[in-house]
Design an enzyme around this catalytic site. Structure first.
Site, short mmCIF file in Angstrom:
data_model
loop_
_atom_site.label_atom_id
_atom_site.label_comp_id
_atom_site.label_asym_id
_atom_site.label_seq_id
_atom_site.Cartn_x
_atom_site.Cartn_y
_atom_site.Cartn_z
CD GLU A 169 16.69 -44.04 41.35
OE1 GLU A 169 17.22 -43.39 40.43
OE2 GLU A 169 15.36 -43.94 41.37
CB CYS A 203 3.52 -29.91 31.23
SG CYS A 203 4.68 -29.55 32.11
#
Ligand code: SF4
Length: 374
Positions: free
Chosen positions: A60, A229
């Site tokens: 991260e 999407c």
């Protein structure tokens, strides 16, 4: 997910933490995203499939402001040298900086080291298991804490990084300026409102990964791929044909242009390097002495040094707030520069020294005798 599927396109109102109604949210978003992630999301990245908070945290932090393709090269190298938080905490900071060299945003590397030391010293080598506990550690912001807590511990908490803000702003036709603190608070509320209602730990992992994947691969900054999407039927920006309006940003980052003269003093197979101050550009890294002007550079040179120097091609180096033009100058000397901070570093030792990427690249090829003798 076990919850009954709401009617397509249904919306539920959400209130902000201040109790004000802020937005009607699509109730169908989470199940769609989880389903899409399983089928079309990213799988098989080296930091996926682990619940080890050290590995998730490392990925991260590396992925902040950095492309996946770049991190793919650094992540395994870093893990090989520092396989766990104790190894990282015990390492000299110079070694951490050297391995980070080229990833940019070097405060991340310094905070990484500080965070590892805090986990070892204050938490017996184990990361806290909640987003709130993680966020109290050095260098872990709210979104990173949420990602670790969701991936490793299944906590019901949403990430809201830059990509997610963009997705939410489009999905909800969110009109606030995403650069402002009030909008960011509102987006946190909205992101929390979109979470699956009673998720299993597995749902939270899939949902969080799905949100990341959607922002990185479909709802991209330029040319979003709305045709594939999973949220297209719920997306207000798409429905209103107003995608380019979101996210709203009224303040653009202004980059200041600066020229930096770099003086590479070379003695045999060694170059004189100084450690940069702990704050500012290239903080804590090593670089040749930097000057704001050619006159400053010439005035700083010790008497007795040769007057003939070689200037090589300027190098453009863009940072978040600065547009640098680096002007490398090279001089072959016999003596150490009396009164200068720094030390000779042999070419063979450069790999273990934290260097800014353009300095590493300049030192990688330009200081052969032909260049210095030109
Ligand atoms: Fe983004 Fe288009 Fe999907 Fe809306 S429909 S969330 S704009 S990719």
């Amino acid at each position: 997910m076990s919850a009954a599927r709401p009617p397509e396109g249904a919306r539920t109102a959400v209130r902000s933490t201040q109790g004000n109604p802020v937005q009607a949210l699509p109730a169908d978003f989470a199940p769609r995203l989880i389903h899409w992630q399983a089928r079309d999301g990213r799988h098989g990245l080296p930091w996926q499939g682990t619940r080890d908070p050290y590995r998730v945290w490392l990925s991260e932090i590396m992925l902040q402001q950095t492309q996946v393709s770049t991190v793919l090269a650094y992540y395994p190298r870093f893990l090989e040298r520092f396989p766990d938080v104790a190894a990282l905490a015990a390492a000299p900071i110079d070694e951490v900086m050297a391995l980070w060299s080229g990833l940019g945003y070097y405060s991340r590397a310094r905070n990484l080291h500080r965070c590892a030391q805090a986990v070892v010293a204050d938490h017996a080598g184990r990361f806290p298991t909640s987003a709130a506990g993680l966020e109290a550690l050095p260098g872990i912001g709210a979104s990173t804490a949420a990602a670790i807590a969701a991936f490793c511990f299944g906590e019901r908490v949403s990430i809201v990084d830059g990509n997610v803000k963009r997705v939410l702003a489009r999905l909800l036709a969110f009109d606030g300026d995403v650069g402002q603190a009030a909008s960011q608070r509102a987006l946190w509320d909205l992101a929390q409102g979109l979470l699956p209602p009673q998720p299993s730990a597995e749902d939270m992992r899939a949902y969080t990964q799905g949100l990341m994947d959607l922002g990185a691969t479909v709802c991209t900054r330029t040319r979003p791929r709305c045709e594939v999407c999973p949220a297209r039927g719920l997306c207000l920006a798409f429905e209103r044909e107003a995608i380019a309006r979101y996210p709203v940003k009224t303040r653009r980052v202004q980059r200041r242009f600066e020229r930096w003269w770099l003086l590479f003093a070379v003695r045999g197979d060694a170059v004189w390097l100084q450690r940069r101050p702990e704050r500012g550009i290239w903080a804590g890294l090593h670089s040749p002495p930097v000057f704001a002007g050619e006159d400053d550079m010439r005035a700083a040179v010790p008497t007795g040094w040769p007057s003939h120097w070689t200037a090589t091609e300027p190098v453009a180096h863009a940072l978040t707030h600065r547009e640098l033009q680096l002007l490398p100058h090279w001089v072959a000397v016999d003596e150490a520069p009396a009164g200068w901070a720094g030390e000779w570093v042999k070419r063979s030792a450069l790999a273990a020294v934290g260097l800014p990427a353009p300095v590493r690249s300049l030192l990688g090829g330009a200081w052969d005798p032909q260049v210095l003798d030109q």
